[in-house]
Design a protein around this motif. Structure first.
Motif, mmCIF file in Angstrom:
data_model
loop_
_atom_site.group_PDB
_atom_site.id
_atom_site.type_symbol
_atom_site.label_atom_id
_atom_site.label_comp_id
_atom_site.label_asym_id
_atom_site.label_seq_id
_atom_site.Cartn_x
_atom_site.Cartn_y
_atom_site.Cartn_z
ATOM 1 N N SER A 145 0.954 -1.106 -0.077
ATOM 2 C CA SER A 145 0.033 0.143 0.007
ATOM 3 C C SER A 145 0.713 1.057 0.093
ATOM 4 O O SER A 145 1.877 1.427 0.905
ATOM 5 N N HIS A 146 0.650 2.135 -0.908
ATOM 6 C CA HIS A 146 1.412 3.443 -1.196
ATOM 7 C C HIS A 146 0.352 4.534 -1.077
ATOM 8 O O HIS A 146 0.263 5.362 -2.013
ATOM 9 N N ASP A 147 -0.220 4.525 0.169
ATOM 10 C CA ASP A 147 -1.469 5.766 0.048
ATOM 11 C C ASP A 147 -0.790 6.967 0.300
ATOM 12 O O ASP A 147 0.055 7.153 0.934
ATOM 13 N N ILE A 148 -1.651 7.920 -0.435
ATOM 14 C CA ILE A 148 -1.047 9.192 -0.694
ATOM 15 C C ILE A 148 -1.103 9.661 0.841
ATOM 16 O O ILE A 148 -2.109 9.628 1.599
ATOM 17 N N ALA A 191 -2.694 4.144 -17.273
ATOM 18 C CA ALA A 191 -2.905 5.105 -16.308
ATOM 19 C C ALA A 191 -1.987 5.150 -15.184
ATOM 20 O O ALA A 191 -1.742 5.971 -14.600
ATOM 21 N N SER A 192 -1.283 4.045 -15.098
ATOM 22 C CA SER A 192 -0.257 3.964 -13.923
ATOM 23 C C SER A 192 0.703 4.711 -14.343
ATOM 24 O O SER A 192 1.715 5.071 -13.393
ATOM 25 N N GLY A 193 1.337 4.877 -15.767
ATOM 26 C CA GLY A 193 2.289 5.552 -16.168
ATOM 27 C C GLY A 193 3.799 4.888 -15.908
ATOM 28 O O GLY A 193 4.663 5.496 -16.168
ATOM 29 N N PHE A 194 3.600 3.610 -15.653
ATOM 30 C CA PHE A 194 4.982 2.703 -15.224
ATOM 31 C C PHE A 194 5.931 2.659 -16.426
ATOM 32 O O PHE A 194 7.114 3.142 -16.272
ATOM 33 N N ASN A 195 5.410 2.291 -17.605
ATOM 34 C CA ASN A 195 6.426 2.192 -18.492
ATOM 35 C C ASN A 195 7.083 3.453 -19.109
ATOM 36 O O ASN A 195 8.476 3.229 -19.575
ATOM 37 N N SER A 196 6.519 4.327 -19.222
ATOM 38 C CA SER A 196 7.306 5.797 -19.784
ATOM 39 C C SER A 196 7.990 6.285 -18.356
ATOM 40 O O SER A 196 9.070 6.889 -18.847
ATOM 41 N N ASP A 224 -6.794 8.565 -5.869
ATOM 42 C CA ASP A 224 -8.218 8.207 -6.157
ATOM 43 C C ASP A 224 -8.209 6.770 -6.471
ATOM 44 O O ASP A 224 -8.915 6.131 -7.210
ATOM 45 N N GLY A 225 -7.458 5.934 -5.374
ATOM 46 C CA GLY A 225 -7.489 4.334 -5.555
ATOM 47 C C GLY A 225 -6.572 3.938 -6.649
ATOM 48 O O GLY A 225 -6.602 2.578 -6.892
ATOM 49 N N ARG A 226 -6.005 4.633 -7.281
ATOM 50 C CA ARG A 226 -5.228 4.045 -8.560
ATOM 51 C C ARG A 226 -3.677 4.298 -8.385
ATOM 52 O O ARG A 226 -3.120 5.377 -7.799
ATOM 53 N N ILE A 227 -2.854 3.253 -8.335
ATOM 54 C CA ILE A 227 -1.484 3.318 -8.207
ATOM 55 C C ILE A 227 -0.924 4.066 -9.344
ATOM 56 O O ILE A 227 -1.135 3.936 -10.627
ATOM 57 N N ARG A 228 0.259 5.150 -9.194
ATOM 58 C CA ARG A 228 0.736 6.004 -10.114
ATOM 59 C C ARG A 228 2.175 6.064 -9.782
ATOM 60 O O ARG A 228 2.629 6.074 -8.757
#
Length: 268
Positions: A2-5, A126-131, A154-158
């Protein structure tokens, strides 16, 4: 994990001795790295002109003025692309979850399901990992260090690659980075949405100039003053998080993480 903001501990803005201690540590880390940044700037000038460490440039200025041969730039990009394609290839399954002990078919099915869930997140645009991981590989190739920030919005890993110029590290006894100080500028309009409250001086600046920015220091490290545990309240999580307004010397928001959200890649 969990990486909660971070969410605020209180809605009011607080000040105190702890702020001055955080600023003292940050300034010491910044001073200790001066010589490295001089060398990194030389590397940036000829190998990775997108980055700056000791130079302030006007927006749109020519960053390639000192490059008379593109071999170094191309070589760095080629190595970063090779690392990306061999270590974390997009749209390919490059990780495997296992257990130290023997496990049943039901447990193996759970591990397989978890692998697919993780890969779905990593490959989701949407996670932006590859870029973002590619930007980290570029920094790693040129400067021997790269920083990837992981949080949940908003519940989404970034995932976000962080500018190496902004980040300062402290290692633990095992040589692992467990404390990060990141100083960056943020549009005041974004700060108004992100933080529960900001000093009136910044609000006045924003009213006069909607593009005005404020300088913020994000401090993350292991919490030592309380009993901590994963999944606890944000102020009891193993890693504390503190956002400090550099101009007003005020804490804007406090919280915590179950794990270090800054993943610091380093060539040894």
């Amino acid at each position: 994990p969990s990486h909660d903001i971070c969410s605020p501990q209180a809605t009011s803005i607080t000040t105190g001795a702890s702020i001055m201690e955080e600023l003292r540590v940050y300034n010491k880390l910044k001073s200790d790295r001066n010589n490295f940044e001089t060398y990194w700037q030389q590397v940036a000038d000829f190998i990775f002109p997108k980055r700056d460490f000791t130079v302030q440039r006007m927006p749109g200025s020519d960053r390639n003025a000192r490059i008379y041969d593109g071999t170094g730039v191309y070589a760095a990009q080629a190595l970063a692309s090779s690392l990306h394609s061999m270590l974390t290839p997009p749209n390919s399954k490059w990780l495997e979850l296992t257990a130290s002990a023997e496990y049943t078919e039901e447990e193996k099915a759970w591990l397989d399901m978890s692998e697919n869930a993780v890969m779905n997140v990593l490959n989701n645009p949407a996670s932006g990992f590859n870029s973002q991981i590619h930007e980290v590989y570029l920094d790693l190739v040129a400067f021997g260090n790269g920083v990837l920030f992981v949080d949940r919005v908003d519940g989404r890993i970034r995932f976000r690659a962080r500018d190496l110029k902004e980040c300062y590290f402290i290692e633990n006894d095992f040589g692992i980075v467990d404390t990060v100080y990141r100083c960056t500028e943020m549009l005041i309009k974004d700060a108004l949405n992100f933080f529960p409250s900001i000093p009136d001086a910044h609000r006045q600046k924003y009213e006069a100039d909607p593009t005005a920015k404020m300088k913020i220091l994000h401090c993350v490290g292991p919490r030592k003053d309380k009993e901590t545990k994963r999944g606890a309240a944000k102020t009891l999580k193993p890693f504390y998080s503190k956002y400090i307004d550099m101009a007003e010397k005020a804490v804007l928001m406090e919280g915590g993480y179950d794990e270090m959200p800054y993943i610091c890649h380093r060539f040894s």
